[in-house]
Structures are given as structure tokens and as C-alpha cells.
Design a protein around this motif. Structure first.
Motif, mmCIF file in Angstrom:
data_model
loop_
_atom_site.group_PDB
_atom_site.id
_atom_site.type_symbol
_atom_site.label_atom_id
_atom_site.label_comp_id
_atom_site.label_asym_id
_atom_site.label_seq_id
_atom_site.Cartn_x
_atom_site.Cartn_y
_atom_site.Cartn_z
ATOM 1 N N GLU A 9 0.817 -1.196 0.000
ATOM 2 C CA GLU A 9 0.000 0.000 0.000
ATOM 3 C C GLU A 9 0.859 1.257 0.000
ATOM 4 O O GLU A 9 0.548 2.228 -0.689
ATOM 5 N N VAL A 10 1.932 1.243 0.779
ATOM 6 C CA VAL A 10 2.735 2.465 0.833
ATOM 7 C C VAL A 10 3.408 2.737 -0.499
ATOM 8 O O VAL A 10 3.520 3.897 -0.942
ATOM 9 N N ALA A 11 3.841 1.697 -1.191
ATOM 10 C CA ALA A 11 4.409 1.892 -2.524
ATOM 11 C C ALA A 11 3.346 2.428 -3.469
ATOM 12 O O ALA A 11 3.607 3.331 -4.285
ATOM 13 N N TYR A 12 2.125 1.906 -3.337
ATOM 14 C CA TYR A 12 0.999 2.376 -4.152
ATOM 15 C C TYR A 12 0.765 3.869 -3.933
ATOM 16 O O TYR A 12 0.606 4.632 -4.893
ATOM 17 N N VAL A 13 0.778 4.272 -2.675
ATOM 18 C CA VAL A 13 0.564 5.686 -2.367
ATOM 19 C C VAL A 13 1.698 6.544 -2.925
ATOM 20 O O VAL A 13 1.459 7.587 -3.546
ATOM 21 N N LEU A 14 2.923 6.104 -2.743
ATOM 22 C CA LEU A 14 4.063 6.898 -3.200
ATOM 23 C C LEU A 14 4.104 6.980 -4.718
ATOM 24 O O LEU A 14 4.381 8.040 -5.283
ATOM 25 N N ASN A 15 3.845 5.887 -5.384
ATOM 26 C CA ASN A 15 3.803 5.917 -6.848
ATOM 27 C C ASN A 15 2.732 6.890 -7.344
ATOM 28 O O ASN A 15 2.944 7.665 -8.276
ATOM 29 N N THR A 16 1.576 6.821 -6.716
ATOM 30 C CA THR A 16 0.467 7.698 -7.098
ATOM 31 C C THR A 16 0.817 9.159 -6.853
ATOM 32 O O THR A 16 0.604 10.023 -7.718
ATOM 33 N N PHE A 17 1.375 9.421 -5.695
ATOM 34 C CA PHE A 17 1.709 10.807 -5.349
ATOM 35 C C PHE A 17 2.772 11.355 -6.304
ATOM 36 O O PHE A 17 2.722 12.529 -6.697
ATOM 37 N N SER A 18 3.706 10.518 -6.693
ATOM 38 C CA SER A 18 4.722 10.955 -7.654
ATOM 39 C C SER A 18 4.082 11.362 -8.972
ATOM 40 O O SER A 18 4.454 12.377 -9.570
ATOM 41 N N PHE A 19 3.123 10.565 -9.434
ATOM 42 C CA PHE A 19 2.415 10.933 -10.673
ATOM 43 C C PHE A 19 1.704 12.278 -10.526
ATOM 44 O O PHE A 19 1.710 13.109 -11.444
ATOM 45 N N LEU A 20 1.077 12.495 -9.381
ATOM 46 C CA LEU A 20 0.296 13.721 -9.206
ATOM 47 C C LEU A 20 1.197 14.949 -9.132
ATOM 48 O O LEU A 20 0.954 15.958 -9.810
ATOM 49 N N ILE A 21 2.227 14.872 -8.315
ATOM 50 C CA ILE A 21 3.117 16.030 -8.167
ATOM 51 C C ILE A 21 3.886 16.271 -9.464
ATOM 52 O O ILE A 21 4.021 17.410 -9.931
ATOM 53 N N SER A 22 4.378 15.196 -10.062
ATOM 54 C CA SER A 22 5.100 15.354 -11.331
ATOM 55 C C SER A 22 4.168 15.903 -12.407
ATOM 56 O O SER A 22 4.555 16.762 -13.208
ATOM 57 N N GLY A 23 2.952 15.406 -12.421
ATOM 58 C CA GLY A 23 1.979 15.883 -13.403
ATOM 59 C C GLY A 23 1.658 17.349 -13.205
ATOM 60 O O GLY A 23 1.515 18.107 -14.172
ATOM 61 N N ALA A 24 1.551 17.778 -11.956
ATOM 62 C CA ALA A 24 1.305 19.195 -11.694
ATOM 63 C C ALA A 24 2.464 20.037 -12.229
ATOM 64 O O ALA A 24 2.256 21.115 -12.795
ATOM 65 N N LEU A 25 3.686 19.544 -12.072
ATOM 66 C CA LEU A 25 4.840 20.272 -12.602
ATOM 67 C C LEU A 25 4.798 20.336 -14.127
ATOM 68 O O LEU A 25 5.168 21.346 -14.725
ATOM 69 N N VAL A 26 4.341 19.252 -14.763
ATOM 70 C CA VAL A 26 4.261 19.263 -16.232
ATOM 71 C C VAL A 26 3.134 20.183 -16.689
ATOM 72 O O VAL A 26 3.254 20.886 -17.699
ATOM 73 N N MET A 27 2.018 20.197 -15.944
ATOM 74 C CA MET A 27 0.963 21.167 -16.247
ATOM 75 C C MET A 27 1.538 22.579 -16.256
ATOM 76 O O MET A 27 1.218 23.400 -17.112
ATOM 77 N N TRP A 28 2.430 22.845 -15.309
ATOM 78 C CA TRP A 28 3.059 24.157 -15.180
ATOM 79 C C TRP A 28 3.859 24.507 -16.436
ATOM 80 O O TRP A 28 4.038 25.679 -16.769
ATOM 81 N N MET A 29 4.323 23.501 -17.163
ATOM 82 C CA MET A 29 5.032 23.753 -18.419
ATOM 83 C C MET A 29 4.132 24.458 -19.431
ATOM 84 O O MET A 29 4.621 25.193 -20.304
#
Lengths: 438, 438, 438
Positions: free
Chosen positions: C29-49
Motif C-alpha cells: 500500500e505504501v508503494a501504491y501511495v508513493l507511486n500515485t503521489f509521484s504521478f500527481l506532483i510530477s503531473g502538476a509540474l508538467v501542467m506548469w510547463m
């Protein structure tokens, strides 16, 4: 800083909570991941501060120098990264061991242990390098603002090479690298002295050796105000810096892999925010009282002053103390700007008042809220770093002055660096108003 | 790429570290850390929205008022933080217990339990404060845009003191603080009503009491358009707000320490994005149909309208429903702007149409996709908050009007707040075009 | 809000117990959460592009087209999101299985397994969609810069509909979707080819079919430089893109739930940074040598060139190799810009040199540092994508040209798209300087 990190881990070892099931050596893979991720996200926020300095300075110089200051800011960030890889990091961190500097050599990642299942390093080496690298860029960013509008592009970048590759890393080795200042107990959590005052001393010597802009100081002690070209850009830069500072101070917890670290990071975030708020509100009130008007550029510097002031110790103060530490910074900046002008030290953006004066204030304020810090040792650290960086910087600036030259010609200064050195204007289509004739 | 992902997981399987079990009481240290980190990162993104409001408003006012609007935005954010520490947080959250407000007193961190190994609080108190604090700043940011170009600086900040220290926290206590609205079942996930419409009501009363800008409304119902000074800054502000909204709505999951929370946060992120996209596309189509041209400032407000509209319930809708909720918001904003003008309510940036109208729409839309929400109770919440905030705001605005005064003199309005109140121009070097004469 | 939080925790309590341990199938579960959070934060940074492209392009076009380019950038991002939901994602990822494209249908979240306690999916479906969606927007952003200042608004958006809904997803299915290129072993970590060159090919065909701006090319092969309107905005855009790229490349690790993933992400972050640094420094030196002046807009493109160049393989190179890969990109961009001009292909912002040329270079450079990649297969991938996207784009541009028309009238081009299509100027109050008469 590393000492601190391991102290945190020792503490975690003592807690030894079965919930997170720290591995028997006191670390775990999830803590390793969280610590690493904190470095990366915090480092990205600090990288963003380079954009903040660029916008702040682009807003505070005249239109004819805006392109040049943009180029200086983005290229100094780049130079800092390359130099810190080539020499800086190892000079600062590799085998300092109570001494004065580390070893010479390229930095390279080393995560073999963690890849083999031993997570005792606590975080990946690359994330640590990335986080430390953005810090050295911040120190260099401070310089560009002060010496703007008259320094030559390439000599400035050569100075940045030496600042980020040699000068900053050596003094950083004394404290964060585990050198002599660290052994004495010098406390500078995220670098009021180690980053901000370093930039400040380098900028101060540069401003003195370079001289003031033509027309800034008139006869009989008159100071001619030279307004910046774009207040919204300066405001944007300040907001960017404020946001980036959460990474600057928050990432300096150096860990996220335990409740203790997360709690400490929370305190750091909110104290950082409150100090900046205290800084700008105090500066605004001072400005209203002294001048009956609230100069925006000074108010923005008040916010930055609050941020620099809390940086030496953002984890210890209560929220109220953080407001006060920042407020004193905001007041200092309003008082310091005319003092530098009195000595005809021409600081285009007010960086000396913000980063040098408040860097010192913040460092000296640590013992008020952190009982482990000593006032005497804080003074020793401030002076040691100040003397070392000032002498080195003065040597480099002088050497550059008498070789390649550091100042643009009088004619180029009048027409602006943008056309002279870059061959393009920042705003080619906007007609010139009356201020532009100055 | 997916292949690679599963290869990594295979490797993890080999490592198979037996760490990180949830504690028997249903919480764990790692969940505590993740929840805390989510508050901090989300809060930093919401702080960034203050920069977004500043840039949006700086782009939509005339050059002569740009510095002032920048100063208002950065100082109101600071005032909000200090006031929320001094009184607001406890008034909103401390012991509301079904009632109307909490207790009076400074906020202070309390993490003793977690430091002692009991993680049942779920997150650090400081991270929660930080996240809640940036929300109150958002409410205040809404006000500055509507009343721009004619309100005095210091009276505006006094209003912010009362809004962020008293008015916002009391109505917030009713719902998020666990007061009477919460007990009724009022649903407002991230604050369409509690944050955005609160700012809207405060702005509406301000705009009415303050009156329109000189020259905005002519005889015979004529409305004179007053174009903003910088469209790229307005666009930048909108992008900043869009980015920050991921923290605003995403952080409002209030957790990240479980797969459920992470899944919910993912839905919130993508629905927030799709609602904004729906808002701008719908607004653009409406503008093309109604006016044959796509006014950029209205299109940007369409995106913001989508964001405000989804804020009351971003976790429940399907992606398609999120697009529609946002699209309705985008259409509403295009229709609402001329209505406010018809009533000669001068809203400089269109904040009433965005935050008040769409804040109400978003709140009322919740029952369409969330079966637990009741249409009647949503109306009760909207009205209760609206009546309370309008009355309180009107009292404060009126008291300020008849004491210190809230409006700059006619001469100052003509010459601009920047020279009158700040003593510096936003763009001193740019010559004036024909529009500037207005 | 707090109630809600504890409800979530109660739910976690029900799920309970050893869920956070690494499960025996290699997930947790913790890996699931971390993987998901990485997608969200990284995606927000790409949106910023998207904001980065908007500011870069707003700075590099003339004032009379600034509002239009802002609107294009924010609306193409919105169109991309909606289209990727309606058709793109499933076309790219659903059941490609070694073939040429996936299935048709709306995308919808599917996290039932994880909500039931089976975390083998590794991350939430919504976080993956969000991350992939921002990538398609990036490809579309590349196009707007090249064809700026003469393309009509709505036809441009129709092109974006087809690019983001059909063209991009189909070629993406070949590689990231698990299609034929993926089976051959084509290596493109974060999309030098799959994202950046796709935008480049679409832009190239558009620029050819659309023709150059009036006045750009004179008789006898003369090229008239048309300077951009705001260098600080262009600089800001570059900084935003640089920051966003940490999410673009860093998020492409596609995981954060293990030490291996965290280590890889660290390498990606620092290599991305060093490649950008190498790109700008190399471009600056080239410019100084070739032209004796350092054109800021070219230097900025040097940084972007470094970023595009490292994107195909940011995890494998040593730091020194990353600097070199970026530096070659920076040199290529300086050399490529005049080549496109020689062929009278009018690329307003230099996007072809950055995204197409360096996208190809970056893809071909992968085998130098990644022994698993094959030079031949990289060429096959580059060509296959190039031919497919060029043909499809040419068909769409041509179809649009002979139906609705793609180019504004000569008169509108002269007066600017802003007044013609949007009805508002970007900077209505700034007087016109001499450059504006061009």
C-alpha cells in the motif's frame, strides 16, 4: 548539516517505534524514499528561486539592462550547477573531517549500498547533490542584483565560476561539511550566513571595487533614485522566492522519513511563512511612518528580509517569535538601504540590506530561541565567513578588473548592456517615457 | 515504459522488506508522515495562488494602479497569516462542537503525542495550520480584485484584518470547524462557499459601498470598458491559480496515508483539471457566439469559473460530469459580468462573477453527483454564509467609510494610486499610449 | 473537515493491519501511495510547463499578437485534456498489445482492486491518466510557437483536437502503449521523440503549409529579424519549463515506491538539470564566437535544447555525459535556427530547432550511454514517428486550409491577431516604440 541529519536518525533509533518498523540499524526503505523525495521536491523549489531572483532583478533594473540581468541569472544558475559537479561538492563535503576543506574531484553518485538493500545512508546521493547544488546557485544569485547595470557579462560569469566552485564550498566545508565551525557548534540551519551572507559579502566587495552607476550619486551627498522598470515582475520575483523558501528551509530538515522530521518540517514551513509576513508588515509600517508612502520595492525587500532572518533557525522559534524575528529583519532593511547609499555603495536591488544585513541578524538571533546555540560562536562564524569571503572575493574582483576588466564602457552604460552585450532590447516595441531618458 | 515499471516492482518483490505495518489502532507513522507532507506541499501550492491573484489583478488594472494592487496582494496574504495565528485558527477550530465559533487565543503547535510515538492525530498540527492559513488568504485575495483602483491601501488592510481574523473563521467554524452547518450535513469539499463565496460577498458589499470607478458608467446605462494593462500577466496569474488549485482541492482530501486517500486525491486532481478546461472552452464558445470575438480576459475568467465550480465537490463526479460542472461555470461567468454592470456594481477583475456566482453554483451542484448531499441543506449553507458575511462586511466597510475613509480622492483616482499612495510607478519607463489617457 | 479526516482514518482502521508491509506479490500500500503521489506532483509540474510555453511564446511574439498566443496556449492545454479523456488515452493505452493503436472510448477511473486491498496495479488509474494527459498537452504546446502571428485561432484549435485526440495517441501507442516499437526495443524514456519531435513535426508541416510571416524574408535571401516583445517573459517561460521538466523526466520513472525508484529519480533530476546547464552554456559560447554577442532568446533556447536532448534517456548517463548531451543540443540549436531560415521556414520562437532537432538528437544519443538501446532501432523509431506525424499533420493542415482557412487576412496580420480575433490589446496603455512599426 550532515551531523544534524545523523542526530535526527539517532533520535529516531531511540524512539524505535514498532509502527514504522524501522530496520534494526535504525533505517528503512520507506524512510530512505521519503528522505530522498523531500530532497528532490525541496530542491526543485529552491531551483525555482533562481527564477525569483531573475524576475525580482529584471523588475528593479532599468529597461535597457533587463535582458542582460535575465541572462546573468539563468546562466549563473547553470554555471553553479556545472562547477558544483566539477569541484564544489567534493570540496565542501568529501572528507572535511573537522578541517578546512574537502577533496578535489568530480562528484559522482554512489548508491551501491542502497541498491543492495542497505538503506543506512538515509537518502540517495544524487538527491543530496541536487539539493546542495541549488543552494550554491542561490548564493551566486544574490551577487547579480547588487552589481547590475554596469558589470560585464563574461567577467561576472568568471566570478561565479570561482564563487560556486571554490569560495562557497570552502566556507561551506567549515560548517555543513563537518569542518572546524561545525565542531565549535556554529548553528546555521539553512544558511543565513552560509548562503545569504556569503552572497552578500561577495556582492559588497564587488559593488565597492566596481563603483556606483553613473548618475546614482550627485554632488553634496545627493542620492538620485533610479526606479526599477517593472513592479509586477519584482512582485512576482518576491512571490517566487517566498514559495521557493519553503524548499530552502523545509528541505533543510534533511529528512522526512519519520514523524519527528515531518513535525519539524511543519514548524519550519509555518515559521518561514510568518517571518516573511512579519518582515513585510513591519517594513510597511516603518515606511509609512518615515516616508508617509509605502514604497513597494522596499516592502518586497521587507518580505525577503524576513525570510533571510528566519533561515538560520526556523525550527526552534515559536510562531510569535518567528513573526518578531522577521519583523526585525523588515525594519533593518528599511534602515540599512540609506546607510549603504550614504557610503555610496550602489546596490541596485537592495540585496546587501536583505541578504547581508539580515543574514547576520538571523544568525545572531538563533541563540534567543535555540538554547544549544552560543552567541559568541555565532559571532565567530559570521566573522570568519565574512572575512574569508570578502578577501577571496576582493582578490577575484580585483584580478578581473586589471585583466579582462569588469565594467562596461561609459557609453555602453549609457545606452544599456542589452544592446551593447546582447544585441537585443528587452522591450523593443514599448515607447520610451520620461524616466527612460535618465 | 509500463514494462519498466513492472520490472521495478519485480525487484521490490525480491527485496521484500517486512516493514511498515499499520499500527493496530489503524494509524501508523508512515501515514502520519504522508498526511503531513500532503498538507505542506498542498499548502505551498495554495500559497502560490496568492501570486496568481497578484498577477491576474496586476494584469487587469490600469498601469497607474499596478504597484498598489501588487502591494495589496502580498500584504493581505501576510496579514491573513498573522491574524490566523493570533485569533483565526482557534476561533474556527478549537472546541466549536456543533456551535457557532471556537475559542479565543493564539494558535500554537501541539505534537507531543506524536513525538511520544502516538500517531493517532494523523498529521502534525503545524501542517494543518499551514494548510488552513493559506485558505483564509485565498478568501481575502478575492476581495482585492473587485475593489481595486479606488480603495485606500490601509483601510483595505484593516478590512482584511477583520475578514481573516474574525469573519472568515466564524463562518468556517460552522462547517469545517464542526459547527451547526456541519451537523446538518452541509457539503463543501474545498470551499466553493466557505472560501470563494465568502470572498465574493465581502467583495460585493465593498463594491456597493465604495461605488464604481469614475468614468466606468456613463449616462443612459452606458458601460465604458476599461481594459487591463497586461494580458500576459493576467494569463500567468490564471495559470498560477490553476496550478495552485491542485493543492487547494487535492490537499482537501486531508490525507495521503492510505491507498483510498491517494485514489481520492487522483480523482480530485483530474476533475479539477477537467472542470477548468470545460470552463474555458465553454466560455470561449459563448464569447464567439455572443460577441464574435473571444475576449481573453473573459476566457481566463472561464477557466477560473470552472475551478471555483468544481471546488465544492471534486471527488464525487465522473470526469465527464466534471467537464460539465466547469462548463456551466464558464457560461455563467460570461452571462454574469454584464449583469453586475447593469446594476453598476463595478467589479474590476470579474471576481464576483467567478467566485461568488460560481461559488454558489458549485455548492448547489454537489447533490447532482454526491448522493449524500441535500439540495435544501446546500441552499441553507449558501444563504447562511451569504447573509452573515454580507452583514459583517457591510458593517466593517461602513465603519471604515465613516472613520478613516475607504476611497482615494478624485484627484488621486485620476492620477492613480501608485503615485498617490506608494510614490512609485509600476512601469516608469514606458511611454503612454492612447488608452492611458482614459 | 476534521470529521472527514477521521472518517477516512476509521475506514483505514477497517482495512487494517499488515496492509503496509510489502505484500508477497511485490507490491504494498505504501508503494501504491508513493507511486500515485509521484504521478500527481510530477503531473502538476508538467501542467506548469503549459504556463512556461505561454510565457516563452508571449515574450517572443510581437505585442500585437501577445493576447492571442496566451489564449492559444491556455486553450490548447484545455482541449488536450478534454480530448485525451474523450478518446486519446484509450487509443494509446487500452489493449494495444504489440499493435498500432488501442481501443475507442471515454477514459474512466478503475481502482476497484486497490479499494479492495489489492495493490498490484501499483498506482491509481487517475494519477496515471493525469500524468499522461499533461504530456499530450506538451506536444501541442510546441506547435503554437512555430505557427504564431499568422494562424487563425479556431482552426488552430481544431488541429489541436486532432493532434491530441488521434495523432499523438496513435504514435504513442506504438511505444509507451506497448505497441510494435516497444516490442522492437525503442528507447525513449520521457519523450524526446514521442512528445517533443511529435510537436516538432506537426509544427514543421504547419509552418510550411501556412507560409512565413509577411516581411520575414526579403528578396535575395535576406532574413529580417523580428524581435520578441518581452525578454523577461521569455526568460520566465524558460525557467518555468526548466522547473516543469523535473516532473516531466522525473515522473517518467513511473514509480517512487522503492529505493531503486527513488535513486533513479534522483539521477534523472540531476541529469536533467545538468543537461539544461550544458545547453545554455554551450549555446552562449557558440553565440559569442559566431556573433560576438549573446542573444538572450537563443541562449534560452539553448537551455531548452539541453532539456529536450536529455529527455530520451535521463537515467543512464553519468553527470558529465549529461552535460555533454545537453551541450551538443545547445550547439545544435544555434546552428539550426539559420538553416530553417535559409529554407524560409518561419519558426517564430525557434521551436523546430529546440524540439524537433534536439528531440531527434536526444533519441539518437541514447545508445551512447544505455547499452540496451540500439542505434538502428532508435533511427527506426524517429523515422516512423516522423513520417506518420508529418503525413497526418499535413493532411489536417491542408484540409483546414481548403475549408475554414488557416491564415488570417493580410490586413489582420498587419494589425495583429489581438484586435482582429480577440478584440483586445495585450498592452493597451504602452506607447509604441520604433520597432512596433514593423
Amino acid at each position: 548539516m550532515k551531523e544534524k541529519f545523523f542526530r535526527i536518525f539517532a533520535l529516531i533509533g531511540l524512539l524505535a517505534v514498532p509502527a514504522l518498523a524501522w530496520a534494526e540499524d535504525g533505517t528503512s526503505e520507506v524512510a530512505y524514499v521519503l528522505n530522498t523525495f523531500s530532497f528532490l521536491i525541496s530542491g526543485a523549489l529552491v531551483m525555482w528561486m533562481a527564477a525569483g531572483f531573475a524576475m525580482l532583478e529584471a523588475g528593479l533594473v532599468r529597461t535597457k539592462n533587463v535582458s542582460t540581468i535575465c541572462l546573468k541569472n539563468i546562466s549563473l544558475y547553470s554555471v553553479a550547477g556545472i562547477l558544483y559537479y566539477l569541484i564544489g561538492y567534493n570540496l565542501m563535503y568529501a572528507g572535511v573531517d573537522g578541517g578546512f576543506f574537502g577533496s578535489f574531484g568530480f562528484w559522482g553518485p554512489d548508491d551501491a549500498a542502497a541498491l543492495g538493500g542497505d538503506f543506512s545512508a538515509g537518502y540517495s546521493s544524487g538527491s543530496d547533490w541536487f539539493f546542495q547544488m541549488v543552494f550554491v546557485a542561490t548564493a551566486a544569485s544574490v551577487v547579480s542584483g547588487t552589481v547590475a547595470e554596469r558589470i560585464k557579462l563574461w567577467p561576472f560569469l568568471i566570478f561565479c565560476v570561482l564563487l560556486t566552485g571554490v569560495i562557497y564550498p570552502i566556507q561551506g566545508a567549515w560548517s555543513w561539511g563537518g569542518g572546524w565551525l561545525s565542531e565549535m557548534g556554529f548553528a546555521d540551519y539553512a544558511g543565513s550566513t552560509i548562503v545569504h551572507s556569503v552572497g552578500g559579502w561577495a556582492a559588497l566587495t564587488g559593488a565597492i571595487i566596481l563603483g556606483a552607476r553613473k548618475g546614482k550619486y550627485g554632488p553634496g551627498g545627493r542620492v538620485n533614485p533610479i526606479p526599477g522598470s517593472s513592479m509586477p515582475l519584482a512582485t512576482l520575483g518576491t512571490f517566487i522566492l517566498w514559495l521557493g523558501w519553503f524548499g530552502f528551509n523545509g528541505g533543510s530538515v534533511l529528512a522526512l522519513g519519520s514523524a519527528d522530521a515531518a513535525i519539524e518540517m511543519s514548524i519550519v514551513y509555518l515559521n518561514t511563512n510568518l517571518a516573511a509576513a512579519g518582515g513585510i508588515v513591519a517594513a510597511m509600517i516603518m515606511l509609512q511612518i518615515l516616508y508617509k508612502k509605502v514604497d513597494l520595492s522596499m516592502a518586497l525587500n521587507g518580505a525577503l528580509a524576513g525570510l533571510v532572518s528566519i533561515t538560520a533557525g526556523p525550527a526552534a522559534p515559536s510562531p510569535g517569535a518567528a513573526v518578531l524575528i522577521g519583523a526585525v529583519g523588515g525594519i533593518l532593511v528599511v534602515l540599512a538601504v540609506p546607510v549603504f547609499d550614504k557610503f555610496r555603495i550602489d546596490d541596485v536591488v537592495g540585496a546587501l540590506s536583505v541578504h547581508l544585513v539580515c543574514g547576520i541578524w538571523g544568525t545572531l538571533a538563533v541563540p534567543f530561541t535555540d538554547s544549544e546555540a552560543s552567541f559568541i560562536i555565532q559571532i565567530v562564524g559570521v566573522l570568519a565567513v565574512g572575512v574569508f569571503v570578502s578577501i577571496c572575493s576582493a582578490l577575484v574582483w580585483t584580478a578581473l578588473k586589471f585583466t579582462v576588466g569588469i565594467r562596461v564602457s561609459e557609453e555602453e552604460e549609457h545606452s544599456g548592456s542589452d544592446t551593447a552585450e546582447l544585441g537585443l532590447e528587452a522591450y523593443p516595441e514599448f515607447g520610451r517615457g520620461s524616466q527612460a531618458l535618465k
